[in-house]
Design a protein around this motif. Structure first.
Motif, PDB file in Angstrom:
ATOM      1  N   UNK A   3     -19.015   2.155   0.697  1.00 32.90           N
ATOM      2  CA  UNK A   3     -17.500   1.127   0.354  1.00 32.90           C
ATOM      3  C   UNK A   3     -16.928   1.403  -0.699  1.00 32.90           C
ATOM      4  N   UNK A   4     -17.947   1.456  -2.005  1.00 36.21           N
ATOM      5  CA  UNK A   4     -17.078   1.873  -3.255  1.00 36.21           C
ATOM      6  C   UNK A   4     -16.391   3.169  -3.141  1.00 36.21           C
ATOM      7  N   UNK A   5     -16.922   4.191  -2.675  1.00 38.28           N
ATOM      8  CA  UNK A   5     -15.950   5.383  -2.608  1.00 38.28           C
ATOM      9  C   UNK A   5     -14.843   5.425  -1.654  1.00 38.28           C
ATOM     10  N   UNK A   6     -14.993   4.949  -0.555  1.00 38.94           N
ATOM     11  CA  UNK A   6     -13.912   4.511   0.292  1.00 38.94           C
ATOM     12  C   UNK A   6     -12.721   3.805  -0.434  1.00 38.94           C
ATOM     13  N   UNK A   7     -13.281   2.643  -0.993  1.00 41.34           N
ATOM     14  CA  UNK A   7     -12.019   1.878  -1.471  1.00 41.34           C
ATOM     15  C   UNK A   7     -11.272   2.585  -2.678  1.00 41.34           C
ATOM     16  N   UNK A   8     -12.308   3.438  -3.492  1.00 39.76           N
ATOM     17  CA  UNK A   8     -11.573   4.108  -4.598  1.00 39.76           C
ATOM     18  C   UNK A   8     -10.510   5.222  -4.136  1.00 39.76           C
ATOM     19  N   UNK A   9     -11.216   5.988  -3.097  1.00 46.15           N
ATOM     20  CA  UNK A   9     -10.251   6.918  -2.687  1.00 46.15           C
ATOM     21  C   UNK A   9      -8.873   6.342  -1.970  1.00 46.15           C
ATOM     22  N   UNK A  10      -8.903   5.438  -1.182  1.00 48.19           N
ATOM     23  CA  UNK A  10      -7.650   4.698  -0.782  1.00 48.19           C
ATOM     24  C   UNK A  10      -6.831   4.332  -1.928  1.00 48.19           C
ATOM     25  N   UNK A  68     -10.048  -3.996  -5.772  1.00 49.23           N
ATOM     26  CA  UNK A  68      -8.910  -3.176  -5.469  1.00 49.23           C
ATOM     27  C   UNK A  68      -8.969  -2.900  -3.923  1.00 49.23           C
ATOM     28  N   UNK A  69      -9.983  -3.417  -3.133  1.00 43.39           N
ATOM     29  CA  UNK A  69      -9.713  -3.401  -1.804  1.00 43.39           C
ATOM     30  C   UNK A  69      -8.709  -4.376  -1.117  1.00 43.39           C
ATOM     31  N   UNK A  70      -8.924  -5.491  -1.566  1.00 49.61           N
ATOM     32  CA  UNK A  70      -7.927  -6.724  -1.025  1.00 49.61           C
ATOM     33  C   UNK A  70      -6.681  -6.271  -1.552  1.00 49.61           C
ATOM     34  N   UNK A  71      -6.310  -5.681  -2.786  1.00 46.56           N
ATOM     35  CA  UNK A  71      -5.188  -5.284  -3.184  1.00 46.56           C
ATOM     36  C   UNK A  71      -4.649  -4.072  -2.505  1.00 46.56           C
ATOM     37  N   UNK A  72      -5.377  -3.163  -1.877  1.00 49.01           N
ATOM     38  CA  UNK A  72      -4.924  -2.055  -1.285  1.00 49.01           C
ATOM     39  C   UNK A  72      -4.312  -2.784   0.370  1.00 49.01           C
ATOM     40  N   UNK A  73      -5.112  -3.678   0.924  1.00 46.61           N
ATOM     41  CA  UNK A  73      -4.488  -4.311   1.925  1.00 46.61           C
ATOM     42  C   UNK A  73      -3.522  -5.260   1.908  1.00 46.61           C
ATOM     43  N   UNK A  74      -3.160  -5.725   0.995  1.00 41.30           N
ATOM     44  CA  UNK A  74      -1.997  -6.361   0.837  1.00 41.30           C
ATOM     45  C   UNK A  74      -0.960  -5.301   0.419  1.00 41.30           C
ATOM     46  N   UNK A  75      -1.072  -4.380  -0.572  1.00 44.54           N
ATOM     47  CA  UNK A  75       0.187  -3.222  -0.834  1.00 44.54           C
ATOM     48  C   UNK A  75       0.275  -2.568   0.484  1.00 44.54           C
TER      49      UNK A  75
END
Lengths: 166, 182
Positions: A3-10, A68-75
């Protein structure tokens, strides 16, 4: 670690996209990131984040990876809707809210499923015990997640419009 | 004491609304109702972490969400917003926002301390456990700062302004949407 890697990459890909294609949205990204972080700090007692690498935690059990994950979802929801809906701010808001809430519920289902997140005893004592079908998330998330999104999206869209001059 | 608080808040709310109606200040009335929405959204969200006690049963609308406290916060937010908008008409939006937030916090922080001190509000063990600085004061109580002085966790000095900042942003955003020039 996955999950950490996935979120960082996204997040890195999203930021690169913003830098090269939507420079004016970088301010929005930072505002959303800060708003999500503030919210997580203030609502820290509602849930427990765990089972991630030590470096993923910032303060207590607040994980910058989840921020970062929540931020990516919203953005990403914002970018998609703003490409499609050009005129009505109200319509844009509600569509961004719908898309980010739906993605949020799916994300919440994942983190609950892999036991990265669990709800605090204060919250579990208030839950009805009924889950949303197929996603195994408490039905109360149909309130909590959209409310979280409403407050973050309103904050981001307001501050994005504001000229930062005193 | 609870009756006095309930009566005071209701009188303050009616006075504020009455002033807006007499002055035909539609924008202030809109701010008032947007604030109710913003505060209620937060109150329902924080319901598991915060217990509101000692008020009469008719004041509770859902679990222990007390509409008297909701109205109290709404009066603070609306009055601050209206006063700053009136006094600093020509100032930039950022200055007005920060001044409004300062004014809210000057009233809200003592109000929160008052509520906790007299037992009208208590915090869940989970919330207190999440307050790292507060926990370290409890663990390292060496008499330097009497722990009994910590009526609210020190983190609240930061988190209350931040939370009101989110509520105020919600209100200001919807004011913009409602009054957006077409």
């Amino acid at each position: 670690m996955n999950l950490e890697l996935f979120v960082i990459i996204v997040s890195v890909l999203l930021f690169i996209y913003l830098v090269f294609m939507e420079k004016q949205k970088i301010k929005s990204y930072i505002i959303v990131l800060l708003s999500v972080f503030v919210f997580e700090v203030c609502t820290g007692g509602l849930w427990i984040n765990k089972n991630m690498s030590n470096w993923a935690f910032l303060y207590g059990d607040i994980s910058w990876i989840l921020t970062l994950g929540w931020t990516a979802i919203i953005m990403i929801s914002t970018l998609i809707i703003e490409k499609v809906i050009k005129k009505s701010e109200k319509l844009r808001f509600f569509l961004i809210l719908f898309l980010s809430s739906l993605s949020g519920i799916i994300g919440e289902s994942y983190v609950l499923g892999v036991k990265i997140r669990e709800y605090s005893p204060d919250v579990t004592s208030r839950l009805s015990g009924i889950n949303i079908p197929f996603v195994n998330v408490p039905v109360e998330a149909l309130y909590y997640i959209p409310v979280f999104m409403i407050l973050i999206i309103c904050t981001a869209r307001y501050w994005n419009r504001m000229e930062l001059k005193i | 004491m609870n009756t006095k608080i309930e009566v005071l808040v209701i009188i303050a709310t009616l006075t504020l609304l009455g002033l807006f109606v007499i002055n035909r200040n539609k924008r202030a009335i809109v701010t008032f109702f947007l604030s109710i929405l913003g505060v209620l959204l937060f109150e329902f969200l924080f319901d598991p972490l915060v217990m509101n006690n000692k008020f009469h049963s008719w004041t509770y609308i859902f679990h222990d969400v007390c509409f008297i406290l909701t109205l109290g916060w709404v009066c603070i937010i609306t009055a601050s917003s209206v006063i700053v908008n009136f006094t600093f008409k020509r100032s930039g939006e950022l200055k007005k926002f920060l001044l409004t937030l300062c004014m809210i916090d000057v009233m809200a922080l003592p109000a929160e301390v008052f509520l906790v001190y007299y037992g009208f509000r208590t915090y869940s063990p989970g919330l207190l456990k999440a307050m790292g600085i507060y926990q370290s004061f409890l663990e390292h109580d060496n008499g330097l700062i009497p722990v009994k002085w910590l009526i609210v966790p020190p983190e609240f000095i930061v988190s209350i302004p931040l939370l009101f900042g989110l509520i105020l942003s919600f209100v200001k955003y919807w004011e913009y949407v409602i009054y957006e020039k077409k």
